[in-house]
Write an enzyme that holds these catalytic residues in place. Structure first.
Site: not given
Length: 178
Positions: A112, A121-122
């Site tokens: 945003d 991080l996924e």
């Protein structure tokens, strides 16, 4: 509209984009390369609950690297701290990382305006792969926006990811009302 390298540099000069540390060699034609930070984390529980605070175990990546295994969700973090005050940042994986079978984000590729932090991080993998602290892992792309922003992310009372950190941050879904 995506910012070009010259526009990214101009916005850094204006203070609208902050990247720390910044290395000119990481600036691409229309993106900036980010690197895997020193820490990874995994969830402690084998079943996650969206209404509960799911705790994580954080560990440091050694010089020998760390082997990621399929079927495990790893939380990583970018080495770079970033701020975006006038543009929408998107984080995408580098193609070289994707070709190793590494996905760096499940859903959260968009930041945003007003996001000021490192990026959690996924990470998931399709086969075992050794990763290293400092390896290029993604690229930030900045989009121009139309109109004025009413509330910047870093000024929202209910923003869940404002605390500056160099470690991955677990899901804060449990803070939502549902």
């Amino acid at each position: 509209m995506i910012l070009t390298d010259q526009q990214i540099l101009a916005e850094i000069e204006r203070g609208n984009i902050v990247i720390e540390p910044f290395e000119r060699g990481c600036l691409g034609t229309n993106s900036y390369d980010v690197h895997l930070g020193r820490y990874l984390a995994t969830y402690k529980d084998s079943v996650l609950d969206a209404r509960k605070h799911n705790e994580i175990s954080t560990f440091e990546i050694t010089e020998e690297g760390f082997v990621l295994e399929p079927g495990v969700l790893y939380l990583g973090v970018t080495e770079e701290y970033t701020e975006s005050h006038a543009h929408v940042p998107f984080l995408e994986g580098k193609s070289s990382v994707g070709r190793l079978g590494i996905d760096i984000h499940a859903t959260a590729g968009k930041g945003d305006i007003g996001f000021c932090n490192t990026w959690t991080l996924e990470i998931s993998v399709s086969m075992p792969v050794r990763v290293y602290h400092g390896m290029p892992v993604g690229q930030l792309i900045y989009f121009a926006v139309q109109g004025d922003v009413q509330t910047f992310y870093n000024r929202k009372a209910n923003a869940k990811y404002n605390d500056r950190t160099d470690k991955p941050v677990e899901s804060m879904m449990w803070k939502n009302s549902f």
